[in-house]
Design a protein around this motif. Sequence first.
Motif, mmCIF file in Angstrom:
data_model
loop_
_atom_site.group_PDB
_atom_site.id
_atom_site.type_symbol
_atom_site.label_atom_id
_atom_site.label_comp_id
_atom_site.label_asym_id
_atom_site.label_seq_id
_atom_site.Cartn_x
_atom_site.Cartn_y
_atom_site.Cartn_z
ATOM 1 N N ARG A 41 0.644 -1.309 -0.255
ATOM 2 C CA ARG A 41 0.287 0.228 0.258
ATOM 3 C C ARG A 41 0.801 1.097 -0.123
ATOM 4 N NH1 ARG A 41 -5.318 -0.718 1.077
ATOM 5 N NH2 ARG A 41 -5.823 -2.697 1.716
ATOM 6 N N PRO A 42 0.566 2.780 0.049
ATOM 7 C CA PRO A 42 1.104 4.290 -0.303
ATOM 8 C C PRO A 42 1.530 3.885 1.029
ATOM 9 C CG PRO A 42 -0.905 3.832 -1.616
ATOM 10 C CD PRO A 42 -1.153 2.365 -1.894
ATOM 11 N N VAL A 43 1.572 3.507 1.764
ATOM 12 C CA VAL A 43 1.724 4.222 3.042
ATOM 13 C C VAL A 43 2.731 3.584 3.416
ATOM 14 C CG1 VAL A 43 1.193 4.018 5.093
ATOM 15 C CG2 VAL A 43 -0.143 5.415 4.363
ATOM 16 N N GLN A 45 4.643 1.522 1.350
ATOM 17 C CA GLN A 45 5.871 2.534 -0.140
ATOM 18 C C GLN A 45 6.859 3.491 0.395
ATOM 19 O OE1 GLN A 45 3.602 2.988 -3.316
ATOM 20 N NE2 GLN A 45 3.731 0.811 -3.826
ATOM 21 N N GLN A 46 6.007 4.164 1.156
ATOM 22 C CA GLN A 46 6.606 5.614 2.023
ATOM 23 C C GLN A 46 7.357 5.840 2.992
ATOM 24 O OE1 GLN A 46 3.475 8.973 2.152
ATOM 25 N NE2 GLN A 46 3.240 8.740 0.150
ATOM 26 N N GLN A 47 6.681 4.253 3.982
ATOM 27 C CA GLN A 47 7.627 4.278 5.410
ATOM 28 C C GLN A 47 8.682 3.328 4.823
ATOM 29 O OE1 GLN A 47 4.628 1.665 7.202
ATOM 30 N NE2 GLN A 47 4.276 3.818 8.085
ATOM 31 N N LEU A 48 9.323 2.746 3.823
ATOM 32 C CA LEU A 48 9.993 2.308 3.115
ATOM 33 C C LEU A 48 11.477 3.341 2.850
ATOM 34 C CD1 LEU A 48 9.620 -1.095 1.438
ATOM 35 C CD2 LEU A 48 10.853 -1.199 3.258
ATOM 36 N N VAL A 49 10.747 4.207 2.459
ATOM 37 C CA VAL A 49 11.636 5.731 1.950
ATOM 38 C C VAL A 49 11.990 6.050 2.539
ATOM 39 C CG1 VAL A 49 11.767 7.541 0.393
ATOM 40 C CG2 VAL A 49 10.647 5.378 -0.467
ATOM 41 N N TYR A 50 11.245 6.599 3.564
ATOM 42 C CA TYR A 50 11.778 7.099 5.381
ATOM 43 C C TYR A 50 12.099 6.583 5.973
ATOM 44 C CZ TYR A 50 8.433 10.797 5.331
ATOM 45 O OH TYR A 50 6.639 12.124 4.652
ATOM 46 N N LYS A 68 7.050 9.778 -3.844
ATOM 47 C CA LYS A 68 6.414 9.247 -4.957
ATOM 48 C C LYS A 68 6.609 8.072 -5.428
ATOM 49 C CE LYS A 68 4.627 13.254 -7.402
ATOM 50 N NZ LYS A 68 4.419 14.398 -8.338
ATOM 51 N N ALA A 69 6.708 6.681 -4.716
ATOM 52 C CA ALA A 69 6.586 5.406 -4.968
ATOM 53 C C ALA A 69 6.123 5.101 -5.985
ATOM 54 C CB ALA A 69 7.280 4.688 -3.529
ATOM 55 N N TYR A 70 7.008 3.772 -7.028
ATOM 56 C CA TYR A 70 7.038 3.011 -8.029
ATOM 57 C C TYR A 70 7.227 1.377 -8.328
ATOM 58 C CZ TYR A 70 4.960 7.825 -9.647
ATOM 59 O OH TYR A 70 3.647 8.510 -9.616
ATOM 60 N N THR A 71 6.199 0.946 -8.634
ATOM 61 C CA THR A 71 7.084 0.009 -9.245
ATOM 62 C C THR A 71 7.858 -0.036 -10.477
ATOM 63 O OG1 THR A 71 5.008 -1.313 -10.254
ATOM 64 C CG2 THR A 71 5.418 -1.547 -7.601
#
Length: 80
Positions: A41-43, A45-50, A68-71
């Motif tokens: 889920r988008p949240v 995905q963002q947690q991985l980057v954070y 912004k995160a994308y496959t």
Amino acid sequence: MQAEDVKQIIESKLEGCTAYTAGEGCDFQVTVVGPQFAGLRPVKQQQLVYGCLNEYIADGTIHALTIKAYTPEQWDALPK
């Protein structure tokens, strides 16, 4: 910190991803493309980057971060 520094940190911690960064000082915008975002889920995905930048957020080096995160498949499908 510069946008290139943010890019290098993310790419070194998220194997196989590509980061596109903009911004300066303590305000950055990042677009990250990687297979590890598939099925998340988008949240999440963002947690991985954070997670890659947590220490810099905690000490105030990074104050604002837009993600912004994308496959790779989602990225390829975006209009260019």
